[in-house]
Design a protein around this motif. Structure first.
Motif, mmCIF file in Angstrom:
data_model
loop_
_atom_site.group_PDB
_atom_site.id
_atom_site.type_symbol
_atom_site.label_atom_id
_atom_site.label_comp_id
_atom_site.label_asym_id
_atom_site.label_seq_id
_atom_site.Cartn_x
_atom_site.Cartn_y
_atom_site.Cartn_z
ATOM 1 N N ASP A 137 1.027 -0.661 -0.327
ATOM 2 C CA ASP A 137 0.048 -0.178 0.207
ATOM 3 C C ASP A 137 0.410 1.478 0.100
ATOM 4 O OD1 ASP A 137 -2.536 -1.092 1.056
ATOM 5 O OD2 ASP A 137 -1.857 -1.704 1.662
ATOM 6 N N LEU A 138 1.733 1.357 1.117
ATOM 7 C CA LEU A 138 2.545 2.057 0.806
ATOM 8 C C LEU A 138 3.332 2.625 -0.420
ATOM 9 C CD1 LEU A 138 4.705 1.819 4.382
ATOM 10 C CD2 LEU A 138 3.008 3.667 3.571
ATOM 11 N N SER A 143 4.482 5.594 -5.508
ATOM 12 C CA SER A 143 4.830 6.050 -7.339
ATOM 13 C C SER A 143 3.500 6.566 -7.235
ATOM 14 C CB SER A 143 4.701 4.327 -7.275
ATOM 15 O OG SER A 143 3.191 3.469 -7.087
ATOM 16 N N SER A 144 2.371 7.191 -6.551
ATOM 17 C CA SER A 144 1.877 7.874 -7.710
ATOM 18 C C SER A 144 1.473 9.252 -7.692
ATOM 19 C CB SER A 144 0.155 8.058 -6.837
ATOM 20 O OG SER A 144 0.033 8.093 -5.857
ATOM 21 N N TRP A 171 9.225 -7.152 -5.870
ATOM 22 C CA TRP A 171 9.772 -7.040 -6.766
ATOM 23 C C TRP A 171 8.185 -7.924 -7.352
ATOM 24 C CZ3 TRP A 171 13.392 -8.476 -9.771
ATOM 25 C CH2 TRP A 171 14.568 -8.503 -10.112
ATOM 26 N N LYS A 172 7.153 -7.346 -6.961
ATOM 27 C CA LYS A 172 5.813 -8.057 -6.947
ATOM 28 C C LYS A 172 4.928 -6.685 -8.436
ATOM 29 C CE LYS A 172 0.795 -8.061 -5.182
ATOM 30 N NZ LYS A 172 0.563 -7.701 -4.086
ATOM 31 N N ASN A 180 5.854 4.746 -13.691
ATOM 32 C CA ASN A 180 5.964 5.201 -11.905
ATOM 33 C C ASN A 180 6.204 4.171 -11.150
ATOM 34 O OD1 ASN A 180 6.296 7.559 -13.064
ATOM 35 N ND2 ASN A 180 4.194 8.323 -11.920
ATOM 36 N N GLN A 181 5.429 2.904 -11.133
ATOM 37 C CA GLN A 181 5.735 1.647 -10.160
ATOM 38 C C GLN A 181 7.503 1.154 -10.419
ATOM 39 O OE1 GLN A 181 2.228 -0.552 -10.039
ATOM 40 N NE2 GLN A 181 1.156 0.839 -9.010
ATOM 41 N N GLN A 182 7.729 0.212 -11.678
ATOM 42 C CA GLN A 182 8.747 -0.061 -12.664
ATOM 43 C C GLN A 182 9.936 0.312 -11.735
ATOM 44 O OE1 GLN A 182 7.500 -0.494 -16.708
ATOM 45 N NE2 GLN A 182 8.190 -2.828 -16.366
#
Length: 270
Positions: A137-138, A143-144, A171-172, A180-182
Motif C-alpha cells: 500500500d505504501l 509511486s503515484s 519485485w511484485k 512509475n511503479q517500475q
C-alpha cells in the motif's frame, strides 16, 4: 469484595503501573491532554507539539510514551476525531510510541481521500511501527506521487523500514504496466546489495525503455556499481539528457576502462 469492586481495583492498579513507567516531559504530557480536549485545535497547535516531539526525540526523552496515561487515555479520541489536526497529532504520536494497535486502520486511511498532511504522518507511523504488511500500500501510494506528499523523504524511509517486505513488494511491481511503479521498484532495489537478478533486469529495461525513462535505469545501474559498462552505455552517450547519469555510472564502476571512458566523456562535455 464483589466482582465490580475487584474490577475497579484492577483498573486502578494498571493505571498506576502504567503511569509509573511514563517518562515523557511534563510539558508534552500536558499538551496531549489539552489537545484532546481543545475544541479549537488548529494546525498551528499541531506544529507546536510536533516541534516538541522532534526536540524530545533528539534527546531520547520519549521512552514508554504508550505507557503514559495522557497517551493511552486520549489517543483513540484523537485518532477518531473529526478534526484533521487532531488526527494528524494522533498519527504522529502513534509513530513515536511504536503503537501497532492502529496499523490496520492506518492502512485503510492511507488508501482513503485524507489530505497529504494526514498521509504524511499515517505513512510515517506505519513505517515507524515496522508494519511489513503495509509495504504494498505504501509503494502504490508513493509511486503515484500525490500532490503535497514529501515523497522523496518518505521513499528514503520506506527503503529502510522493512527490507524484506520492501524487496518483496518491489519485485511484485517491477513488471507493472505503470511506469512509475517500475521506476520506484528498480530505484528501491538498487539501494540494496548487489543483485545479479536485478542487474539483468536493468539491462533488459535499458534496451526496451525510451530515452526519457532510461535515466532511471542508468541511475539504478550506477547505484549497483555494475561493471564493464562502456559497451552497454557508449551508444547512449550522445543523448543529451543521459550524459550526466552515464558519467556517474561509469565513475561508480569498478572497471578501469569504464572510469577512463567517464573522464573522456566529462572532458568532451566541458
Amino acid at each position: 469484595m464483589n466482582k465490580f469492586s475487584l474490577s475497579i481495583l484492577l483498573i486502578f492498579i494498571i493505571n498506576i503501573s502504567y503511569g509509573q513507567e511514563c517518562q515523557i516531559p511534563n510539558l508534552l504530557d500536558k499538551e496531549i491532554i489539552e489537545a484532546s480536549n481543545n475544541e479549537k485545535f488548529v494546525e498551528e497547535d499541531f506544529y507546536r507539539i510536533n516541534n516538541l516531539l522532534f526536540e524530545y526525540q533528539a534527546k531520547d526523552s520519549l521512552k514508554n510514551l504508550n505507557k503514559c496515561s495522557s497517551y493511552f487515555k486520549n489517543i483513540e479520541k484523537l485518532f477518531n476525531s473529526e478534526t484533521t489536526e487532531k488526527r494528524v497529532l494522533a498519527y504522529r504520536l502513534i509513530g513515536v510510541a511504536n503503537d501497532s494497535t492502529f496499523n490496520n486502520e492506518l492502512i485503510n486511511r492511507i488508501n482513503s481521500n485524507e489530505s497529504s498532511l494526514l498521509k504524511t504522518w499515517s505513512t510515517t507511523a506505519l513505517m515507524a511501527n515496522n508494519c511489513g504488511k503495509a509495504s504494498d500500500d505504501l509503494f502504490v501510494l508513493f509511486s503515484s506521487f500525490p500532490k503535497g506528499l514529501p515523497v522523496d523523504i518518505l521513499i528514503n524511509m520506506y527503503i529502510k523500514y522493512d527490507t524484506n517486505a520492501v524487496k518483496k513488494t518491489c519485485w511484485k511491481f517491477i513488471d507493472s504496466d505503470n511506469k512509475n511503479q517500475q521506476i520506484l521498484a528498480i530505484q528501491c532495489l538498487a539501494n540494496f546489495e548487489k543483485d545479479e537478478k536485478l542487474q539483468a533486469k536493468l539491462i533488459e529495461f535499458l534496451n526496451s525503455w525510451d530515452n526519457n525513462s532510461k535515466g532511471w535505469v542508468i541511475s539504478s545501474i550506477s547505484m549497483q556499481k555494475m561493471e564493464n559498462l562502456k559497451p552497454i552505455l557508449e551508444k547512449y552517450s550522445e543523448v543529451e539528457n543521459l550524459k550526466d547519469v552515464i558519467i556517474r555510472a561509469l565513475e561508480n564502476s569498478p572497471t578501469k576502462t569504464d572510469n577512463k571512458f567517464a573522464k573522456q566523456l566529462q572532458k568532451k562535455k566541458n
